[in-house]
Design an enzyme around this catalytic site. Structure first.
Site, short mmCIF file in Angstrom:
data_model
loop_
_atom_site.label_atom_id
_atom_site.label_comp_id
_atom_site.label_asym_id
_atom_site.label_seq_id
_atom_site.Cartn_x
_atom_site.Cartn_y
_atom_site.Cartn_z
CG ASN A 1 -0.22 0.06 2.53
OD1 ASN A 1 0.96 -0.25 2.61
ND2 ASN A 1 -0.90 0.48 3.57
CE LYS A 2 3.80 2.25 4.66
NZ LYS A 2 3.02 1.18 5.31
#
Ligand SMILES: *Cc1c(COP(=O)(O)O)cnc(C)c1O
Length: 392
Positions: free
Chosen positions: A204-205
């Site tokens: 998700n980064k």
């Protein structure tokens, strides 16, 4: 369009990456050795303007090793934020130390006024050690988290840390690419200001290697130590390697070549992703600016923020719907969104930990909603999200 799911924050990976993965598989370099690891470390260091960087299997692993290198051990205390992801705090406990939870300011980062007040009023500084009056324990360090791509007030945090002899670890897992445009740290990227810093490449980064992390510092000794500890503290002379000489209780934390193969490609895209993040943020801002009771949380003016996550503050009364009601309505419409984290000092493993004058974080925990922010989001999708928000 209406049937489509819009995800909160998903990877943006090039399919050409399979060629690098093919190389790993064909050569057999799929584990903690191989050319991509060093290449990704060099590229990351170069991107943030420092000499070296050390890869890890996750951001959490990186934070664990970094805290150990900074000398945190059983019986110590570490000042940490309550409004963040729990992985920023867990490594304190892995080392047998205790967290002391701090409030946030309007950037969601640690409130430096309260941080200073705590050190001044709740502790005694004997010239070398900062001692917590309540527990008699030594406070060794501060873990600063750059929330959602904003940057904490590092000038004041570094001043406070110098005054009280505290180490500072930057959890820059959400802020790769953010840097100061002004002030004492002008041109400094997140993670490279304090003693050590850590990035994450979780899915998700802003860039991803599936899972992974990177430890950075301007202190080469710390990085050498990190490299050593992440390979089970294996000594590296030819003879020592041959006979498996381990000089410490280390960890199996080094990044895999498979992960790094993704990293070397992703980091080339980072500036491009940030441009998209900024453009998408602007679209949200324009679409929502006339909505009574909703405001989008700004990024600081004196920084180039990576704009990783977009946060909306929902004023229940004025908007006419609570944060949770809005969240469920968006989810029903296929839009993935999330409340900001539950405050860590209220989570079961931490309910007995100390916390200091936490107020603002409570309000934000109740009112913040994070909306889709992936770099492959289209402006039509953003407009759709905003349309649903406005349909209340
Ligand atoms: C993502 C994140 C981490 C952990 O990184 P992983 O790579 O998932 O282990 C730590 N702290 C914060 C604030 C994060 O957002």
């Amino acid at each position: 369009m209406d049937k489509k799911q819009i995800q909160l924050s998903v990877p943006n990976l090039d399919i050409e990456i399979v060629e690098s993965l093919r190389e790993c598989i064909e050569t057999g370099w799929v584990s903690t050795g191989g050319r991509f690891i060093g290449e990704f470390e060099r590229k990351t260091a170069q991107y943030v303007g420092i000499a070296d960087a050390v890869s890890a299997q996750s951001g959490t692993a990186g934070l664990h090793v970094a805290l150990r290198i900074l000398g945190i051990s059983a019986g110590d205390e570490v000042l940490v934020p309550t409004l963040t992801f729990v992985a920023a705090v867990n490594p304190v406990k892995y080392l047998g130390a205790e967290p002391v939870f701090m409030d946030c300011d309007d950037s969601f980062c640690m409130d430096v006024d309260k941080l200073e007040q705590f050190c001044q009023e709740e502790c005694i500084f004997d010239g070398a050690k900062l001692i917590d009056k309540k527990t008699g324990k030594t406070i060794k360090a501060i873990v600063v988290v750059h929330i959602f791509g904003n940057l904490a007030d590092m000038e004041r945090i570094m001043d406070i840390s110098q005054k009280y002899n505290l180490k500072v670890l930057e959890d820059a897992t959400e802020a790769l690419g953010s840097y100061y445009k002004e002030g004492r740290y002008r041109g400094y990227f997140s993670g490279t200001i304090a003693d050590m810093g850590v990035y994450s490449f979780n899915a998700n980064k802003i860039i991803t290697t599936g899972g992974g992390g990177m430890i950075v510092s301007r202190n080469q000794h710390y990085l050498d130590e990190a490299r050593y500890l992440t390979i089970t503290a294996k000594k590296t002379s030819a003879e020592e390697t041959l006979f498996f000489v381990h000089g410490d209780v280390g960890y199996n934390y080094r990044m895999l070549n498979l992960q790094a193969a993704l990293g070397v490609s992703q980091i080339d895209k980072l500036e491009c992703f940030i441009e998209t993040k900024i453009a998408n943020y602007k679209t949200y801002k324009e679409e929502l600016q006339k909505v009574d009771g909703i405001r989008i949380i700004p990024f600081k003016e004196d920084i180039r923020a990576n704009h990783w996550f977009y946060s909306l503050y929902i004023d229940n009364e004025r908007f006419g719907e609570s944060r949770n009601e809005l969240m469920h309505r968006l989810i029903q419409n296929g839009i993935q969104c999330r409340p900001v984290w539950k405050l860590i000092h209220t989570l079961e493993p931490y309910i007995n930990a100390q916390n200091y004058k936490i107020a603002k974080a409570v309000d934000y925990a109740d009112h913040i909603l994070n909306v889709p922010c992936s770099t492959n989001l289209t402006s039509e999708e953003i407009k759709y999200v905003c349309k649903i928000i406005k349909e209340k």
